[in-house]
Design a protein around this motif. Structure first.
Motif, PDB file in Angstrom:
ATOM      1  N   GLU A 141      10.710  -7.614  -0.823  1.00  0.00           N
ATOM      2  CA  GLU A 141      11.357  -8.929  -0.883  1.00  0.00           C
ATOM      3  C   GLU A 141      12.268  -9.136   0.319  1.00  0.00           C
ATOM      4  O   GLU A 141      12.328 -10.235   0.875  1.00  0.00           O
ATOM      5  N   ARG A 142      12.990  -8.100   0.713  1.00  0.00           N
ATOM      6  CA  ARG A 142      13.872  -8.208   1.882  1.00  0.00           C
ATOM      7  C   ARG A 142      13.089  -8.518   3.146  1.00  0.00           C
ATOM      8  O   ARG A 142      13.529  -9.327   3.985  1.00  0.00           O
ATOM      9  N   ASP A 143      11.915  -7.900   3.297  1.00  0.00           N
ATOM     10  CA  ASP A 143      11.090  -8.102   4.489  1.00  0.00           C
ATOM     11  C   ASP A 143      10.158  -9.297   4.372  1.00  0.00           C
ATOM     12  O   ASP A 143       9.278  -9.481   5.220  1.00  0.00           O
ATOM     13  N   GLY A 144      10.337 -10.082   3.320  1.00  0.00           N
ATOM     14  CA  GLY A 144       9.516 -11.274   3.168  1.00  0.00           C
ATOM     15  C   GLY A 144       8.065 -11.001   2.853  1.00  0.00           C
ATOM     16  O   GLY A 144       7.189 -11.817   3.182  1.00  0.00           O
ATOM     17  N   ASN A 145       7.788  -9.840   2.225  1.00  0.00           N
ATOM     18  CA  ASN A 145       6.411  -9.448   1.906  1.00  0.00           C
ATOM     19  C   ASN A 145       5.516  -9.544   3.136  1.00  0.00           C
ATOM     20  O   ASN A 145       4.382 -10.061   3.073  1.00  0.00           O
ATOM     21  N   THR A 146       6.047  -9.056   4.259  1.00  0.00           N
ATOM     22  CA  THR A 146       5.349  -9.109   5.544  1.00  0.00           C
ATOM     23  C   THR A 146       5.435  -7.748   6.214  1.00  0.00           C
ATOM     24  O   THR A 146       6.477  -7.084   6.150  1.00  0.00           O
ATOM     25  N   CYS A 147       4.354  -7.341   6.850  1.00  0.00           N
ATOM     26  CA  CYS A 147       4.363  -6.089   7.593  1.00  0.00           C
ATOM     27  C   CYS A 147       5.314  -6.207   8.785  1.00  0.00           C
ATOM     28  O   CYS A 147       5.211  -7.155   9.578  1.00  0.00           O
ATOM     29  N   THR A 148       6.225  -5.280   8.912  1.00  0.00           N
ATOM     30  CA  THR A 148       7.204  -5.337   9.999  1.00  0.00           C
ATOM     31  C   THR A 148       6.625  -4.866  11.337  1.00  0.00           C
ATOM     32  O   THR A 148       7.308  -4.954  12.358  1.00  0.00           O
ATOM     33  N   ARG A 149       5.373  -4.365  11.337  1.00  0.00           N
ATOM     34  CA  ARG A 149       4.736  -3.940  12.580  1.00  0.00           C
ATOM     35  C   ARG A 149       3.842  -5.055  13.140  1.00  0.00           C
ATOM     36  O   ARG A 149       4.028  -5.513  14.256  1.00  0.00           O
ATOM     37  N   CYS A 150       2.858  -5.464  12.362  1.00  0.00           N
ATOM     38  CA  CYS A 150       1.880  -6.440  12.858  1.00  0.00           C
ATOM     39  C   CYS A 150       2.122  -7.851  12.344  1.00  0.00           C
ATOM     40  O   CYS A 150       1.484  -8.792  12.805  1.00  0.00           O
ATOM     41  N   GLY A 151       3.006  -8.003  11.387  1.00  0.00           N
ATOM     42  CA  GLY A 151       3.304  -9.332  10.869  1.00  0.00           C
ATOM     43  C   GLY A 151       2.342  -9.842   9.823  1.00  0.00           C
ATOM     44  O   GLY A 151       2.423 -11.015   9.442  1.00  0.00           O
ATOM     45  N   TRP A 152       1.425  -8.993   9.339  1.00  0.00           N
ATOM     46  CA  TRP A 152       0.510  -9.450   8.291  1.00  0.00           C
ATOM     47  C   TRP A 152       1.300  -9.913   7.081  1.00  0.00           C
ATOM     48  O   TRP A 152       2.323  -9.291   6.735  1.00  0.00           O
ATOM     49  N   PRO A 153       0.942 -11.039   6.423  1.00  0.00           N
ATOM     50  CA  PRO A 153      -0.299 -11.818   6.578  1.00  0.00           C
ATOM     51  C   PRO A 153      -0.173 -13.020   7.517  1.00  0.00           C
ATOM     52  O   PRO A 153      -1.106 -13.818   7.572  1.00  0.00           O
ATOM     53  N   LYS A 154       0.952 -13.174   8.198  1.00  0.00           N
ATOM     54  CA  LYS A 154       1.113 -14.330   9.072  1.00  0.00           C
ATOM     55  C   LYS A 154       0.126 -14.244  10.249  1.00  0.00           C
ATOM     56  O   LYS A 154       0.062 -13.236  10.940  1.00  0.00           O
ATOM     57  N   GLY A 155      -0.607 -15.298  10.472  1.00  0.00           N
ATOM     58  CA  GLY A 155      -1.562 -15.342  11.568  1.00  0.00           C
ATOM     59  C   GLY A 155      -2.896 -14.705  11.270  1.00  0.00           C
ATOM     60  O   GLY A 155      -3.790 -14.719  12.117  1.00  0.00           O
ATOM     61  N   TYR A 156      -3.058 -14.134  10.090  1.00  0.00           N
ATOM     62  CA  TYR A 156      -4.325 -13.492   9.719  1.00  0.00           C
ATOM     63  C   TYR A 156      -5.061 -14.368   8.707  1.00  0.00           C
ATOM     64  O   TYR A 156      -4.440 -14.981   7.840  1.00  0.00           O
ATOM     65  N   LYS A 157      -6.351 -14.399   8.826  1.00  0.00           N
ATOM     66  CA  LYS A 157      -7.184 -15.162   7.910  1.00  0.00           C
ATOM     67  C   LYS A 157      -8.300 -14.265   7.370  1.00  0.00           C
ATOM     68  O   LYS A 157      -8.954 -13.550   8.114  1.00  0.00           O
TER      69      LYS A 157
END
Length: 214
Positions: A141-157
């Protein structure tokens, strides 16, 4: 569990004292007695006598209005008793407000000490602590449910990945389970990390793999 049992008397003291105060009131005892009797009479009238009278063609019309008046009177007495009961509770608790506040302050202090000791126990745990699932949820929850390395799922389809929680400094290297030492990684980035518990991904070129099949 041991910590809670050790401070159990302090933790339940406010609620226990509140119940003692309420049970010692004669007015509250009387209102509880009245409500109990009204409930019994109301049940007998509703499910027994009134349906039988209404079903009778001869007595139905004669007793319908008196029965309705009795039921409405019981409901009015019930509502008045409930109001008196709530008012009496507020008056009694206000009289002992300072005592109850003191007990609640002691209970809150004991609760904070228990939480602090429990957190320290889990932070310094040698492996995954008992509250690991809760810590994983907090970190994600703190990291916004996002990978802190590659940013997944933002920008991925159309790319399914799982989110893992990773220790920045591994436990085997002296790291802890503190939230500052935990980050969110997708399972691909997590497998790229070195150390025990991580399976490194070996990338094979497609052409080489095809040649091997040939």
């Amino acid at each position: 569990r041991c910590l809670i049992e050790e401070h159990e008397a302090v933790l339940i003291a406010p609620e226990r004292r509140r119940q003692e105060i309420l049970l010692s009131s004669r007015l509250l005892k009387a209102t509880r007695f009245v409500k109990k009797r009204i409930r019994s009479v109301f049940s007998v009238l509703t499910y027994g006598i009134i349906p039988a009278l209404i079903a009778s063609a001869h007595f139905g019309k004669a007793f319908f209005i008196p029965a309705s008046v009795i039921l409405l009177s019981l409901l009015a007495i019930w509502a008045l008793t409930a109001l008196v009961n709530e008012y009496a509770k507020r008056v009694l608790l206000n009289r002992h407000k300072s005592e109850l506040r003191s007990l609640e302050a002691n209970a809150n202090g004991a609760s904070e000490r228990i939480l602090s000791a429990w957190d320290a126990y889990n932070v310094n745990y040698g492996s995954y602590p008992p509250d690991w699932e809760e810590r994983k949820w907090i970190v994600k929850e703190r990291d916004g449910n996002t990978c802190t390395r590659c940013g997944w799922p933002k920008g991925y389809k159309r790319l399914a990945r799982n989110l893992h929680v990773h220790h920045k400094v591994l436990l085997s290297e002296g790291g802890s389970n503190s939230l500052d030492n935990l980050i969110t990684l997708c399972h691909v980035c997590h497998r790229r990390e070195s150390g025990p518990g991580h399976k490194r991904i070996r990338y094979v070129k497609r052409r080489a793999r095809q040649r091997g099949h040939e």
